[in-house]
Scaffold this active site. Structure first.
Site, PDB file in Angstrom:
ATOM      1  N   TYR A  27      -1.179  -0.303  11.205  1.00 46.35           N
ATOM      2  CA  TYR A  27      -1.453  -0.981   9.922  1.00 46.35           C
ATOM      3  C   TYR A  27      -0.305  -0.750   8.954  1.00 46.35           C
ATOM      4  O   TYR A  27       0.289  -1.700   8.428  1.00 46.35           O
ATOM      5  CB  TYR A  27      -2.772  -0.468   9.306  1.00 46.35           C
ATOM      6  CG  TYR A  27      -2.917  -0.814   7.828  1.00 46.35           C
ATOM      7  CD1 TYR A  27      -3.028  -2.136   7.405  1.00 46.35           C
ATOM      8  CD2 TYR A  27      -2.929   0.191   6.852  1.00 46.35           C
ATOM      9  CE1 TYR A  27      -3.147  -2.451   6.053  1.00 46.35           C
ATOM     10  CE2 TYR A  27      -3.057  -0.115   5.502  1.00 46.35           C
ATOM     11  CZ  TYR A  27      -3.161  -1.436   5.099  1.00 46.35           C
ATOM     12  OH  TYR A  27      -3.264  -1.746   3.764  1.00 46.35           O
TER      13      TYR A  27
ATOM     14  N   THR B  79       0.828  -1.211   0.000  1.00 49.81           N
ATOM     15  CA  THR B  79       0.000   0.000   0.000  1.00 49.81           C
ATOM     16  C   THR B  79       0.863   1.261   0.000  1.00 49.81           C
ATOM     17  O   THR B  79       1.992   1.242   0.507  1.00 49.81           O
ATOM     18  CB  THR B  79      -0.898  -0.007   1.258  1.00 49.81           C
ATOM     19  OG1 THR B  79      -1.411   1.305   1.473  1.00 49.81           O
ATOM     20  CG2 THR B  79      -0.120  -0.407   2.513  1.00 49.81           C
ATOM     21  N   ASP B  80       0.306   2.351  -0.519  1.00 48.58           N
ATOM     22  CA  ASP B  80       1.031   3.635  -0.475  1.00 48.58           C
ATOM     23  C   ASP B  80       1.191   4.142   0.963  1.00 48.58           C
ATOM     24  O   ASP B  80       2.000   5.028   1.226  1.00 48.58           O
ATOM     25  CB  ASP B  80       0.333   4.694  -1.341  1.00 48.58           C
ATOM     26  CG  ASP B  80      -1.084   5.044  -0.892  1.00 48.58           C
ATOM     27  OD1 ASP B  80      -1.611   4.378   0.020  1.00 48.58           O
ATOM     28  OD2 ASP B  80      -1.665   5.999  -1.462  1.00 48.58           O
ATOM     29  N   GLU B  81       0.404   3.559   1.896  1.00 45.69           N
ATOM     30  CA  GLU B  81       0.471   4.061   3.276  1.00 45.69           C
ATOM     31  C   GLU B  81       1.823   3.801   3.932  1.00 45.69           C
ATOM     32  O   GLU B  81       2.151   4.418   4.940  1.00 45.69           O
ATOM     33  CB  GLU B  81      -0.672   3.461   4.110  1.00 45.69           C
ATOM     34  CG  GLU B  81      -2.031   3.833   3.533  1.00 45.69           C
ATOM     35  CD  GLU B  81      -3.205   3.617   4.471  1.00 45.69           C
ATOM     36  OE1 GLU B  81      -3.015   3.670   5.689  1.00 45.69           O
ATOM     37  OE2 GLU B  81      -4.306   3.401   3.963  1.00 45.69           O
TER      38      GLU B  81
ATOM     39  N   ASN C 270     -11.745  13.886   1.580  1.00 41.50           N
ATOM     40  CA  ASN C 270     -12.837  12.990   1.997  1.00 41.50           C
ATOM     41  C   ASN C 270     -14.188  13.672   1.853  1.00 41.50           C
ATOM     42  O   ASN C 270     -15.163  13.055   1.423  1.00 41.50           O
ATOM     43  CB  ASN C 270     -12.620  12.557   3.456  1.00 41.50           C
ATOM     44  CG  ASN C 270     -11.461  11.575   3.575  1.00 41.50           C
ATOM     45  OD1 ASN C 270     -10.987  11.035   2.581  1.00 41.50           O
ATOM     46  ND2 ASN C 270     -11.007  11.350   4.799  1.00 41.50           N
TER      47      ASN C 270
ATOM     48  N   LYS D 152       2.497  -3.342   7.324  1.00 38.21           N
ATOM     49  CA  LYS D 152       2.664  -3.559   5.876  1.00 38.21           C
ATOM     50  C   LYS D 152       4.115  -3.240   5.468  1.00 38.21           C
ATOM     51  O   LYS D 152       4.716  -3.982   4.676  1.00 38.21           O
ATOM     52  CB  LYS D 152       1.683  -2.697   5.081  1.00 38.21           C
ATOM     53  CG  LYS D 152       0.231  -3.104   5.189  1.00 38.21           C
ATOM     54  CD  LYS D 152      -0.091  -4.489   4.634  1.00 38.21           C
ATOM     55  CE  LYS D 152       0.062  -4.581   3.131  1.00 38.21           C
ATOM     56  NZ  LYS D 152      -0.433  -5.887   2.619  1.00 38.21           N
TER      57      LYS D 152
HETATM   58  N1  LIG Z   1      -8.228  -1.484   0.282  1.00 38.52           N
HETATM   59  C1  LIG Z   1      -7.320  -0.650  -0.193  1.00 38.52           C
HETATM   60  O1  LIG Z   1      -7.630   0.503  -0.511  1.00 38.52           O
HETATM   61  C2  LIG Z   1      -5.888  -1.106  -0.384  1.00 38.52           C
HETATM   62  C3  LIG Z   1      -4.997  -0.265  -1.057  1.00 38.52           C
HETATM   63  C4  LIG Z   1      -3.682  -0.717  -1.270  1.00 38.52           C
HETATM   64  C5  LIG Z   1      -3.289  -1.959  -0.830  1.00 38.52           C
HETATM   65  N2  LIG Z   1      -4.179  -2.755  -0.167  1.00 38.52           N
HETATM   66  C6  LIG Z   1      -3.708  -4.100   0.252  1.00 38.52           C
HETATM   67  O2  LIG Z   1      -4.425  -5.045  -0.527  1.00 38.52           O
HETATM   68  C7  LIG Z   1      -4.641  -6.247   0.229  1.00 38.52           C
HETATM   69  C8  LIG Z   1      -6.118  -6.594   0.230  1.00 38.52           C
HETATM   70  O3  LIG Z   1      -6.860  -5.504   0.795  1.00 38.52           O
HETATM   71  P1  LIG Z   1      -8.447  -5.561   0.915  1.00 38.52           P
HETATM   72  O4  LIG Z   1      -8.927  -4.168   0.954  1.00 38.52           O
HETATM   73  O5  LIG Z   1      -8.970  -6.509  -0.069  1.00 38.52           O
HETATM   74  O6  LIG Z   1      -8.601  -6.186   2.392  1.00 38.52           O
HETATM   75  P2  LIG Z   1      -9.796  -7.007   3.008  1.00 38.52           P
HETATM   76  O7  LIG Z   1      -9.737  -6.716   4.481  1.00 38.52           O
HETATM   77  O8  LIG Z   1     -11.068  -6.770   2.273  1.00 38.52           O
HETATM   78  O9  LIG Z   1      -9.406  -8.531   2.732  1.00 38.52           O
HETATM   79  C9  LIG Z   1      -8.367  -9.176   3.409  1.00 38.52           C
HETATM   80  C10 LIG Z   1      -8.539 -10.680   3.239  1.00 38.52           C
HETATM   81  O10 LIG Z   1      -7.459 -11.326   3.945  1.00 38.52           O
HETATM   82  C11 LIG Z   1      -7.996 -12.403   4.677  1.00 38.52           C
HETATM   83  N3  LIG Z   1      -7.177 -12.719   5.849  1.00 38.52           N
HETATM   84  C12 LIG Z   1      -6.981 -11.956   6.958  1.00 38.52           C
HETATM   85  N4  LIG Z   1      -6.207 -12.613   7.849  1.00 38.52           N
HETATM   86  C13 LIG Z   1      -5.902 -13.819   7.275  1.00 38.52           C
HETATM   87  C14 LIG Z   1      -5.143 -14.937   7.702  1.00 38.52           C
HETATM   88  N5  LIG Z   1      -4.532 -14.961   8.907  1.00 38.52           N
HETATM   89  N6  LIG Z   1      -5.025 -15.990   6.853  1.00 38.52           N
HETATM   90  C15 LIG Z   1      -5.650 -15.984   5.639  1.00 38.52           C
HETATM   91  N7  LIG Z   1      -6.381 -14.953   5.187  1.00 38.52           N
HETATM   92  C16 LIG Z   1      -6.513 -13.884   6.005  1.00 38.52           C
HETATM   93  C17 LIG Z   1      -9.384 -11.921   5.094  1.00 38.52           C
HETATM   94  O11 LIG Z   1     -10.237 -12.992   5.503  1.00 38.52           O
HETATM   95  C18 LIG Z   1      -9.848 -11.211   3.826  1.00 38.52           C
HETATM   96  O12 LIG Z   1     -10.456 -12.105   2.933  1.00 38.52           O
HETATM   97  C19 LIG Z   1      -4.081  -5.981   1.623  1.00 38.52           C
HETATM   98  O13 LIG Z   1      -2.797  -6.551   1.684  1.00 38.52           O
HETATM   99  C20 LIG Z   1      -3.992  -4.464   1.704  1.00 38.52           C
HETATM  100  O14 LIG Z   1      -2.941  -4.052   2.554  1.00 38.52           O
HETATM  101  C21 LIG Z   1      -5.463  -2.361   0.070  1.00 38.52           C
END
Ligand SMILES: NC(=O)c1ccc[n+]([C@@H]2O[C@H](COP(=O)([O-])OP(=O)(O)OC[C@H]3O[C@@H](n4cnc5c(N)ncnc54)[C@H](O)[C@@H]3O)[C@@H](O)[C@H]2O)c1
Length: 330
Positions: free
Chosen positions: A151, A126-128, A250, A155
């Site tokens: 968080y 993530t960009d964070e 926002n 990451k």
């Molecule tokens: N949402 C955003 O805007 C965003 C932006 C950039 C990067 N990301 C990254 O993308 C990825 C997915 O994000 P998202 O928004 O889909 O998150 P999300 O919370 O919707 O999904 C996360 C998934 O991981 C699974 N999970 C959690 N703990 C687990 C474990 N111990 N074992 C197996 N599975 C597990 C959860 O059950 C869920 O299905 C993350 O790594 C996040 O850091 C998200």
């Protein structure tokens, strides 16, 4: 037939990646490793339950034995590691789970991938991890890692471990760092679905602080296409920033969505700011555009319109999430 392992494929972005890849390419098999956390929603991938090109394996990535079983199940041309605890507010109230899942979980996957061998390990970040920006500039791949929340710190830690596995053991890691995603199937605790669902139910829409925090928004499918491009065209060991040059405060997002739903601004309710709330993020995606031949297909205006319509049309999906009924699918 290429064999892909997706972790976290019941979540928002992982499930979009599974849908996108299975729709786009015939010769693929996807193994989805996920766990019944609150964020894992089996409804998100239900259409594939009976597909020969899809297998689900209940796996806790923070458990070494589970991860070993996952790699003994088959060999993988590529691992796409999405699984994570992903909500900043939860990381502030319960940081430990973020270290367990995001740091230890990533470590177990890297370690198993090293021992068993994989074609590519695509680490989704993530960009964070870059921290917050002032009024000017944007994050490039060489910006320092200065995470500010538990968080983003978890990451960033996982990014560094992935890098170390590439440098030390030659694991073919590629890391992607994307800006804020929005789109269908996003869990209602995140900003965009909160705005849409509260507006649809005429409930107050909570806005942190003065509402002037800036995020750079990208439609979730465009993120997934960039990840696919990183797999196909990315260079091993590289980091690719993914973003859509769509910076908005926002409060602008809230007003736009209220306008799309024809709801009054009186629903806006300012609440105490999040602790350590990063003021601004912005991504410079030039390297990704150049090297991966990728650019977003949707503008924020188009994507937001379609997303709002999706939540209007898919009431049963979000009602099952709000009532907790989605958990019966596990
Ligand atoms: N949402 C955003 O805007 C965003 C932006 C950039 C990067 N990301 C990254 O993308 C990825 C997915 O994000 P998202 O928004 O889909 O998150 P999300 O919370 O919707 O999904 C996360 C998934 O991981 C699974 N999970 C959690 N703990 C687990 C474990 N111990 N074992 C197996 N599975 C597990 C959860 O059950 C869920 O299905 C993350 O790594 C996040 O850091 C998200």
């Amino acid at each position: 037939m290429k064999k892909l392992l997706v972790t976290g494929g019941m979540g928002f972005i992982g499930s979009c990646f599974i849908r996108t890849m299975l729709n786009m390419e015939e010769a693929l098999h996807i193994t989805n490793a996920d766990l019944p956390t609150y964020a894992g929603n089996p409804d998100n991938v239900k259409p594939y339950d009976e597909s020969e090109r899809y297998t689900f394996l209940k796996t806790d990535i923070s458990n070494a034995a589970d991860v070993e079983r996952l790699f003994q199940h088959g060999s993988y041309d590529a691992v796409f590691h999405f699984a994570a605890e992903s909500h900043v507010d939860r990381s502030i109230s319960h940081p430990e789970q973020f270290v367990v899942t995001n740091v230890l979980g990533t470590f177990h996957l890297l370690e198993a991938a090293r021992r068993h061998g994989v074609g590519r390990f695509i680490h989704i970040s993530t960009d964070e991890v870059y921290g917050a920006l002032g009024d000017e500039g944007s994050f490039s791949e060489s910006s320092p890692l200065e995470p500010n929340s538990p968080y983003s710190a978890s990451k960033a830690s996982s990014d560094l471990m992935a890098r170390a596995y590439m440098k030390t053991y030659g694991l073919p890691v590629i890391t992607t760092r994307c800006s804020n995603n929005y789109g269908p199937y996003q869990f209602p605790e995140k900003l965009i679905p909160t705005i849409i669902l509260n507006a649809l139910q005429d409930k107050p829409i909570p806005v942190y602080g003065d509402g002037l925090h800036i995020r750079d928004w990208l439609y979730v499918e465009d993120h997934c296409l960039a990840i696919a491009a990183a797999w196909k065209r990315g260079r091993i060991g590289e980091v690719y920033n993914i973003g859509g040059h769509e910076e908005k405060t926002n409060i602008e997002m809230v007003r736009t969505i209220l306008g799309l739903l024809n709801k009054p601004e009186s629903l806006i309710s300012y609440v105490t700011d999040r602790l350590g709330h990063d003021r601004r993020y912005a991504i410079n995606p030039d390297k990704t555009r150049r090297e991966l031949d990728w650019k977003p297909k949707k503008t924020l205006e188009q994507g937001l319109k379609e997303t709002v319509q999706w939540y209007v049309d898919n009431r049963s999906w979000w009602e099952r999430v709000l009532s907790g009924a989605y958990r019966e699918g596990w």
